[in-house]
Enzyme design. Structure first.
Site, short mmCIF file in Angstrom:
data_model
loop_
_atom_site.label_atom_id
_atom_site.label_comp_id
_atom_site.label_asym_id
_atom_site.label_seq_id
_atom_site.Cartn_x
_atom_site.Cartn_y
_atom_site.Cartn_z
N GLU A 59 1.65 5.39 -3.19
CA GLU A 59 1.94 4.94 -4.56
C GLU A 59 1.51 5.98 -5.58
OE1 GLU A 59 1.08 2.98 -8.47
OE2 GLU A 59 -0.25 4.09 -7.14
N GLU A 60 0.36 6.61 -5.33
CA GLU A 60 -0.20 7.53 -6.31
C GLU A 60 0.64 8.79 -6.51
OE1 GLU A 60 -2.43 6.81 -8.29
OE2 GLU A 60 -3.85 5.40 -7.41
N ASP A 86 -2.07 -4.46 -8.85
CA ASP A 86 -2.66 -3.15 -9.09
C ASP A 86 -3.70 -3.27 -10.21
OD1 ASP A 86 -3.10 -0.37 -8.99
OD2 ASP A 86 -0.96 0.06 -8.74
N HIS A 119 -1.08 -1.12 -3.19
CA HIS A 119 -1.07 0.16 -2.46
C HIS A 119 -2.44 0.45 -1.86
CE1 HIS A 119 -3.01 2.80 -5.60
NE2 HIS A 119 -2.43 1.98 -6.45
N HIS A 143 -9.05 6.30 -12.09
CA HIS A 143 -8.86 7.65 -11.56
C HIS A 143 -10.11 8.51 -11.73
CE1 HIS A 143 -4.21 7.85 -11.04
NE2 HIS A 143 -4.74 6.75 -10.54
N ASP A 196 -8.80 1.44 -7.43
CA ASP A 196 -7.36 1.64 -7.54
C ASP A 196 -6.85 2.17 -6.21
OD1 ASP A 196 -4.76 2.24 -8.32
OD2 ASP A 196 -5.33 3.92 -9.60
#
Length: 331
Positions: free
Chosen positions: A192-193, A215, A59, A301, A162
């Site tokens: 995607e998130e 990922d 992603h 994150h 990410d």
């Protein structure tokens, strides 16, 4: 590392992935037969072949924020795009698409910072009034967190590893491939998130028979972390399970066999919480044999996600080997 730096430092919260498309297209267009975008914001690089239909994805979006309102004093109130924590957001810098930079802070409440909710946070862009702020930022605008790219020994730190690290792995794997017996689709997915959205649409349209999602994944090698058999610097991760999928045994076995054949160092990922695009692809239409290759990553994150150069190299080798393997014998 220059390509990884360009990818991670680019603007691209969920819904704004097309800002990355020119960079990715320039890297891959000489290695495929066609590159195109769909209405969901996915970028698709298609290497035509007469064999089985294979989809490999990572992603392109990153976590971020969106403006909800601007108060009379010029402070910006916002909501999260993707999985953000209040604690990890405080005093971080954010940047809007037009270059405006602000700092996340919070309104002091009873109980202190430990009881904060997103409604208690705000962004200070240095404006003294609503009118001044509205010259720079509007309701609905998105921003990314700022986190500089830095190399520290064999590790690399940046915001948006990410999943720009996954995008990087796919680009380099495509360049490494020598043969392609499959009908191969490399998909750089959107949103995607916020719910694996782009992958669902791409998989429905492509209808792959085999799929692999690239990922990041957590590690179990820092003080006080959850137990997990993944270490930074110990090689590529073959995904076994996460909260969105139990990966196909046929794909897991294939990845293991390829790693042994080519001397690629691997470890195995059993992730208690979290998911990837693999969870959307494997159940689309009549389904696909689906697995994952994951990049060990610390501090996911946050604006300081850390990956290891050796792990990246092994992931590239494993994804390239998977992509050029004749899938006719995989059941």
């Amino acid at each position: 590392m220059e390509l990884l730096r360009k990818l991670t430092q680019n603007f691209g919260p969920s819904g704004c992935e097309t800002a990355l498309h020119d960079i990715i297209k320039a890297e891959v267009e000489n290695y495929v037969d066609e590159v195109y975008s769909d209405v969901l914001g996915n970028l698709i690089a298609h290497k035509k072949g007469n064999g089985k239909k294979v989809m490999v994805c990572a992603h392109a979006d990153e976590i971020g924020i969106m403006v909800k309102s601007i108060d009379d004093k010029g402070y910006i109130h916002f909501t999260n795009i993707g999985g953000l924590g209040t604690f990890t957001s405080i005093y971080q810098r954010v940047q809007f698409a037009n270059g405006t930079v602000g700092v996340v802070s919070y309104e002091v409440k009873d109980g202190g910072a430990k009881n904060l909710k997103f409604d208690d946070l705000y962004i200070d862009i240095g404006a003294s009034s609503k009118e001044e702020a509205e010259k720079l930022v509007s309701v609905g605008d998105q921003a990314m967190f700022l986190g500089d790219f830095a190399e520290t020994g064999e590790n690399v730190i940046s915001k948006a590893m990410d999943d720009r690290a996954g995008v990087y792995v796919m680009i380099e794997a495509l360049k490494m491939m020598k043969d392609c017996p499959n009908d191969l689709y490399y998909v750089f997915t959107s949103q995607e998130e916020v719910g694996l959205r782009g992958a669902k649409g791409a998989a429905f349209d492509i209808a792959p028979e085999y799929a692999l999602a690239i990922d990041v994944t957590d590690t179990g090698d820092t003080p006080g972390c959850s137990r997990m058999a993944v270490k930074l610097g110990d090689g590529a991760c073959i995904k076994v399970l996460d909260s969105s999928i139990i990966c196909s045994k046929a794909i897991r076995d294939l990845l293991t066999d390829l790693s042994e054949e080519k001397g690629i160092k691997v470890q195995y990922e059993v992730l208690k919480a979290g998911g990837t695009d693999a969870g959307a692809i494997f159940a689309t239409k009549s389904g696909a044999l689906t697995g994952g290759v994951s990049i060990p990553t610390r501090y996911i994150h946050t604006p300081s996600e850390m990956v290891n150069k050796f792990d990246l190299k092994e992931c590239i080798r494993l994804v390239a080997a998977f992509s050029e393997h004749n899938m006719e014998d995989v059941k």
